[in-house]
Design an enzyme around this catalytic site. Structure first.
Site, PDB file in Angstrom:
ATOM      1  N   ASN A 109       0.877  -1.541  -0.318  1.00  0.00           N
ATOM      2  CA  ASN A 109       0.004  -0.163  -0.147  1.00  0.00           C
ATOM      3  C   ASN A 109       0.961   1.284  -0.505  1.00  0.00           C
ATOM      4  OD1 ASN A 109      -2.336   1.162   0.294  1.00  0.00           O
ATOM      5  ND2 ASN A 109      -1.797   1.831   2.385  1.00  0.00           N
ATOM      6  N   HIS A 111       1.070   5.859   1.645  1.00  0.00           N
ATOM      7  CA  HIS A 111       0.629   5.741   1.973  1.00  0.00           C
ATOM      8  C   HIS A 111       0.425   7.462   2.112  1.00  0.00           C
ATOM      9  CE1 HIS A 111      -2.082   6.419   6.054  1.00  0.00           C
ATOM     10  NE2 HIS A 111      -1.039   7.068   6.442  1.00  0.00           N
ATOM     11  N   SER A 138       4.460   6.432   2.793  1.00  0.00           N
ATOM     12  CA  SER A 138       5.311   4.962   2.644  1.00  0.00           C
ATOM     13  C   SER A 138       4.929   4.354   2.154  1.00  0.00           C
ATOM     14  CB  SER A 138       5.512   4.881   3.917  1.00  0.00           C
ATOM     15  OG  SER A 138       5.656   5.888   4.762  1.00  0.00           O
ATOM     16  N   ASP A 147      -2.350   0.279   8.579  1.00  0.00           N
ATOM     17  CA  ASP A 147      -1.553   1.115   7.737  1.00  0.00           C
ATOM     18  C   ASP A 147       0.074   0.585   9.113  1.00  0.00           C
ATOM     19  OD1 ASP A 147      -2.409   2.732   5.840  1.00  0.00           O
ATOM     20  OD2 ASP A 147      -2.921   4.521   7.559  1.00  0.00           O
TER      21      ASP A 147
HETATM   22  C1  GAR Z   1      -2.511   8.897  -2.378  1.00  0.00           C
HETATM   23  O1  GAR Z   1      -1.913  10.531  -1.981  1.00  0.00           O
HETATM   24  C2  GAR Z   1      -2.764   8.138  -1.662  1.00  0.00           C
HETATM   25  O2  GAR Z   1      -1.172   7.989  -1.065  1.00  0.00           O
HETATM   26  C3  GAR Z   1      -3.750   8.153  -0.487  1.00  0.00           C
HETATM   27  O3  GAR Z   1      -4.799   8.553  -1.829  1.00  0.00           O
HETATM   28  C4  GAR Z   1      -3.717   9.066  -2.600  1.00  0.00           C
HETATM   29  C5  GAR Z   1      -4.973   8.044  -3.282  1.00  0.00           C
HETATM   30  O4  GAR Z   1      -4.203   9.453  -5.384  1.00  0.00           O
HETATM   31  N1  GAR Z   1      -3.868   7.156  -0.428  1.00  0.00           N
HETATM   32  C6  GAR Z   1      -4.387   6.805   1.000  1.00  0.00           C
HETATM   33  O5  GAR Z   1      -5.023   7.749   1.676  1.00  0.00           O
HETATM   34  C7  GAR Z   1      -4.441   5.363   2.050  1.00  0.00           C
HETATM   35  N2  GAR Z   1      -5.250   5.700   3.026  1.00  0.00           N
HETATM   36  P1  GAR Z   1      -4.484   8.242  -6.559  1.00  0.00           P
HETATM   37  O6  GAR Z   1      -5.951   8.237  -6.973  1.00  0.00           O
HETATM   38  O7  GAR Z   1      -4.725   9.887  -7.384  1.00  0.00           O
HETATM   39  O8  GAR Z   1      -3.362   7.626  -6.823  1.00  0.00           O
END
Ligand code: GAR
Length: 321
Positions: A109, A111, A138, A147
């Protein structure tokens, strides 16, 4: 080049990290390919991009389904696509423990924080409110606790004066797009890395009583019984004598046993040059899915064959408890 890892990417939204993973996979030498993009939201923007790129897509709205039923639908798509790893990329659903356990060690994942800071949601707002100098992202292995799995790679991003959660999130995403493809590529190729493989063999070999490591014919080798009368029980061979294998050599009971192992499981065992003639078998380590418990068991058996009686007796007594 070794066969590429097959990745299913799970998204819920925009899918920019998914796009970064896809385009990195199109670069020469990428050790992975994306075989599926799946979402819990049929409207997720990233699905269109994946389809345009000729990647299989799957969407299943989670509303009205139990967590287990939704996870099962997603998993069926993953298996159908032949994926061997899952990359969560902005997948905003918690997965059931059963699903996470089945994919343990094969699901990553990303995060948007420097874990262990700010697990969960609103990471950027929390970093700004705390007055932190940096936010970041991360990549970690997924475990049932949210997480909290092993962190594989991180990147820090400075928080600038006047940053809002939105401006910081946008900048962190640029960093994420660099981080995730690299971390995923490193992770799926770790089994080709002789340094990582040696470290693992070393940890297992030196965990056995009265062992030490010594270079023998240019290879790391492991002995039992001390400096003077020590006997070798394992060798680490990195593509020796033209062999394509990175391997751990251990002693079998007989030539018949060695030949039977090689015949029955040629993907796991081979007869090494020179050592093979005296009953040593090579356990192939540069392949996906090495059973490290089996490697540990072989090391112990080989150790037993070389260790003085006083040591094997100790181990027998310990085994009885
Ligand atoms: C990213 O910033 C990712 O790190 C976060 O959501 C966004 C997705 O963007 N993930 C989380 O918050 C997981 N808990 P994307 O759809 O443009 O890749």
């Amino acid at each position: 080049m070794a066969e590429k890892a097959k990745i299913a990417v799970f998204i819920s939204g925009e899918g920019t990290n998914m796009a970064a993973l896809v385009y990195a996979s199109r670069m020469p030498e990428s050790p992975y390919e994306v075989v599926l993009v799946a979402s819990n939201d049929p409207e997720a923007a990233g699905l269109n991009l994946a389809a345009a790129e000729g990647i299989a897509t799957f969407a299943c709205l989670h509303k009205g389904m139990t967590r287990e039923a939704h996870d099962a639908a997603m998993e069926a798509a993953v298996l159908e696509a032949g994926a061997d790893h899952i990359a969560l990329a902005g997948y905003m659903r918690i997965l059931s423990d059963g699903f996470v356990e089945r994919w343990a060690g094969r699901m990553l994942n990303i995060h948007p924080s420097l874990l262990p800071l700010y697990k969960g949601l609103d990471t950027h707002a929390r970093a700004i409110a705390a007055g932190d100098s940096h936010g970041g992202a991360s990549v970690h292995l997924v475990t049932p606790e949210l997480d909290a799995g092993e962190v594989l790679a991180q990147i820090a991003v400075p928080i600038a004066p006047g940053d809002t959660p939105e401006t910081l999130a946008a900048r962190v995403k640029l960093a994420e797009h660099q981080l995730y493809p690299r971390a995923l590529a490193d992770y799926v190729s770790r089994w080709q890395d002789p340094v990582a493989l040696l470290a693992r063999v070393r940890a297992l070999a030196l965990a056995l009583p009265e062992t030490d490591e010594k270079v023998s014919h240019g290879s790391p080798a492991f002995r039992v019984g001390g400096e003077k009368s020590g006997k070798f029980f394992a060798y680490f061979a990195d593509q020796h004598h033209g062999s394509p294998y990175i391997a751990c050599l251990v002693r079998t009971g007989s030539m018949d046993e060695l030949l039977a192992l090689v015949e029955d499981q040629p993907e796991v065992y081979f007869k090494p040059a020179y050592y093979g003639a005296s009953g040593w078998v090579g356990i192939i380590l540069n392949r996906p899915g090495v059973d490290w418990d089996a490697v540990a068991a072989w090391l112990e058996r080989s150790w037993r064959g070389a260790a003085p009686k006083r040591l094997t007796r100790l181990l027998d007594i310990a085994d009885e408890f």
